[in-house]
Write a protein that holds these residues in place. Structure first.
Motif, PDB file in Angstrom:
ATOM      1  N   MET A 168       0.840  -1.195   0.000  1.00 11.32           N
ATOM      2  CA  MET A 168       0.000   0.000   0.000  1.00 11.32           C
ATOM      3  C   MET A 168       0.877   1.248   0.000  1.00 11.32           C
ATOM      4  N   GLN A 169       0.589   2.178  -0.874  1.00 16.87           N
ATOM      5  CA  GLN A 169       1.325   3.443  -0.950  1.00 16.87           C
ATOM      6  C   GLN A 169       0.597   4.489  -0.120  1.00 16.87           C
ATOM      7  N   THR A 170       1.217   4.961   0.954  1.00 20.10           N
ATOM      8  CA  THR A 170       0.595   5.942   1.830  1.00 20.10           C
ATOM      9  C   THR A 170       0.815   7.351   1.276  1.00 20.10           C
ATOM     10  N   THR A 171      -0.214   8.152   1.289  1.00 21.90           N
ATOM     11  CA  THR A 171      -0.117   9.542   0.856  1.00 21.90           C
ATOM     12  C   THR A 171       0.164  10.428   2.060  1.00 21.90           C
ATOM     13  N   PHE A 172       1.223  11.203   1.968  1.00 25.77           N
ATOM     14  CA  PHE A 172       1.581  12.107   3.051  1.00 25.77           C
ATOM     15  C   PHE A 172       0.970  13.490   2.801  1.00 25.77           C
ATOM     16  N   SER A 173       0.708  14.210   3.872  1.00 29.76           N
ATOM     17  CA  SER A 173       0.234  15.592   3.771  1.00 29.76           C
ATOM     18  C   SER A 173       1.358  16.491   3.288  1.00 29.76           C
ATOM     19  N   ASP A 174       1.006  17.719   2.968  1.00 30.82           N
ATOM     20  CA  ASP A 174       2.031  18.681   2.553  1.00 30.82           C
ATOM     21  C   ASP A 174       3.068  18.881   3.657  1.00 30.82           C
TER      22      ASP A 174
END
Length: 427
Positions: free
Chosen positions: A1-7
Motif C-alpha cells: 500500500m502506498q501511503t499519501t503524506f500531507s504537505d
C-alpha cells in the motif's frame, strides 16, 4: 500500500541535510567504525568533563535522587526548581535580569527552534511572515524546519580576508532589509558551521534593528555564552527583553540528554511550554538533574574557560597546522577565522568540482565531511561560494583528524590536477 503524506508530512519526512548528517554520523559510529568522522558536531570526550558527569551520576545513585529523576514527569516548561536555579545562575554569573518566568526548558535547541520558527512565522491571518537569517552560512538544522513554503529568508555575508589563507564573514548591513513580513531575526553565535562570532557592533546593531521593528532577535548559543563558552575572543552577548536566547547542555558533554534552556520574555516562555506539552508532553529529567547542583557554585562557569575552551583551541590550532602543511600553496584555499565552536570552515576558491561531489569522493575514502551548500538556504539567487566549502570537525582523536585532513587535502589537489590535465589535453 502506498501511503499519501500531507504537505507538512512531505516537508518533514523528505530528505534533508540534517537527516543526511545524522544518518552518516550514526552509520560511522555503528556499521562503518573505520570511517574518519570529520562531519558531525558531537563534543569530544574530554576526560575532566566526563569525570564530572560520572561523579554526578554516582551522587544521584547514592542519594536516591535518580529514582525521582527517572520515575516522574516534570511540567512541560521544565522543573520549577531547575528554572529558579538557572535564572539565579544567569543573574549571578551573567548579570542578566531574569526570573524563572523567563526560562523554558526544552528537549534540545533543535526542537526549541522548530517551535519558535513556527510560532512566530508562517501564515498569519491573510499574510505570511518569515524568519530572517542575517548571516549565511548558517546552521544546517534550521534549513528544513519551516512548515510553510517561503518561511525563511537570508542575507549573504561580506567576506573579508583577515590574513593569508584566512577569511571572516560579517553581517552585510547594506544588504540587510527588515521588511514588514519579517517576524524575527535568528543567528547562531558562534555560528555553526563557520565558527564566526558576531562583533559587539554587529550584535548591538542587530538588536537595535529588531527592537526598532518590534520583532525578536533569536541568538542560538549552543557553543557559546555562558557555557560551554567556546568563544576565543571573549565575546559575551547579553540577554535583554525582547530577545530569545537558546543555551544547550549538549556541548558540555551531554548531547544524549537532549536538553536546552530558552531565555525569553514570559509570554514566549509560556507559549513554548504549551507547545511542548502537545509535542513532547514533558522534558527529559536527567539533564536538569545532572546540572542543577552545578548552577549553585562556580563549577560550570569555570568549566568552559579552564577546561573546554583550551581543549578545543589546541585541537583547532593542530587541525589548522595539519591542513596548512597538506595544502600549502598548491591550491587557493582559506579557513574562516577560528573564533569559536568545534569546526574548521574550509573554502577552496575555484574548486573544480562541487563540494557535494568532493563529499562523495571523500566518503569513498572513509572520510566524512559536510558539504557547504547545506548551510546556504533562504536565498533565491545563485551563490557559488558554499559549493566550494566544507565543514570539518576536529573533535575526534588527533590521529583521525590528521589522517582525515590529509586525505581531504589530497583529494582537493587531485581535483585541480585533473582540471589542469583536461585543459592541456584540449589544447
Amino acid at each position: 500500500m502506498q501511503t499519501t503524506f500531507s504537505d507538512i508530512g512531505m516537508r518533514l519526512a523528505g530528505p534533508s541535510g540534517i537527516q543526511e548528517l545524522m544518518d552518516d554520523c550514526g552509520a560511522a559510529l555503528t556499521t562503518h567504525p573505520d570511517m574518519r568522522m570529520l562531519g558531525g558536531g558531537q563534543p569530544a570526550a574530554i576526560p575532566q568533563v566526563q569525570q564530572l558527569w560520572h561523579e554526578r551520576m554516582r551522587a544521584m545513585l547514592d542519594d536516591g535522587s535518580i529514582d525521582r529523576t527517572l520515575l516522574n514527569y516534570d511540567p512541560p516548561g521544565g522543573n520549577p526548581l531547575f528554572r529558579e536555579a538557572f535564572a539565579a545562575f544567569l543573574q549571578r554569573e551573567c548579570g542578566w535580569n531574569v526570573t524563572s518566568e523567563n526560562i523554558a526548558v526544552m528537549p534540545s535547541s533543535q526542537s526549541a527552534c522548530f517551535l519558535l520558527f513556527n510560532l512566530l512565522a508562517g501564515q498569519t491571518g491573510s499574510s505570511k511572515r518569515r524568519i530572517l537569517f542575517p548571516l549565511l552560512p548558517e546552521y544546517i538544522g534550521y534549513a528544513n524546519q519551516s512548515l510553510t513554503e517561503g518561511q525563511f529568508t537570508a542575507c549573504l555575508p561580506r567576506i573579508v580576508e583577515t590574513a593569508p589563507h584566512e577569511i571572516k564573514y560579517h553581517v552585510d548591513f547594506d544588504r540587510l532589509r527588515i521588511t514588514p513580513d519579517i517576524a524575527a531575526l535568528c543567528v547562531s553565535c558562534p555560528t555553526n558551521p563557520t565558527g564566526n562570532v558576531l562583533t559587539q557592533n554587529e550584535f548591538d546593531s542587530l538588536h537595535a534593528l529588531a527592537d526598532a521593528h518590534g520583532i525578536p532577535l533569536i541568538i542560538d548559543n549552543a557553543y557559546g555564552h555562558p557555557f560551554p563558552g567556546v568563544i576565543h575572543n571573549g565575546f559575551q552577548p547579553k540577554w535583554q527583553p525582547g530577545m530569545i536566547f537558546s543555551i544547550s547542555m549538549s556541548k558540555v558533554g551531554l548531547p544524549g540528554v537532549r536538553t536546552a534552556m530558552i531565555v525569553a520574555d514570559p509570554h514566549i516562555v509560556k507559549a513554548l511550554s504549551n507547545m511542548n506539552a502537545i509535542v513532547s508532553l514533558a522534558n527529559g529529567n536527567l539533564g536538569q538533574a545532572l546540572l542543577m547542583p552545578l548552577l549553585k557554585d562556580d563549577t560550570l562557569i569555570k568549566l568552559g574557560p579552564e577546561v573546554i575552551r583550551p581543549f578545543y583551541r589546541e585541537r583547532s590550532d593542530y587541525a589548522k597546522s595539519v591542513l596548512a602543511n597538506a595544502l600549502g600553496d598548491r591550491v587557493p584555499w582559506a579557513l574562516h577565522a577560528q573564533e569559536g565552536a568545534f569546526f574548521l570552515w574550509l573554502w577552496i576558491n575555484g574548486l573544480p568540482i562541487t563540494a557535494k561531489e568532493l563529499y562523495r569522493r571523500l566518503k569513498e575514502r572513509k572520510v566524512l565531511v559536510i558539504p557547504g551548500h547545506y548551510f546556504a538556504y533562504g536565498i533565491d539567487q545563485e551563490w557559488r561560494h558554499p559549493h566550494e566549502c566544507l565543514r570539518l570537525t576536529y573533535s575526534q582523536p588527533q590521529h583521525i583528524v590528521r589522517e582525515g585532513l590529509e586525505i581531504i587535502a589530497d583529494e582537493i589537489i587531485r581535483s585541480f590536477a585533473a582540471r589542469t590535465s583536461e585543459s592541456a589535453a584540449l589544447r
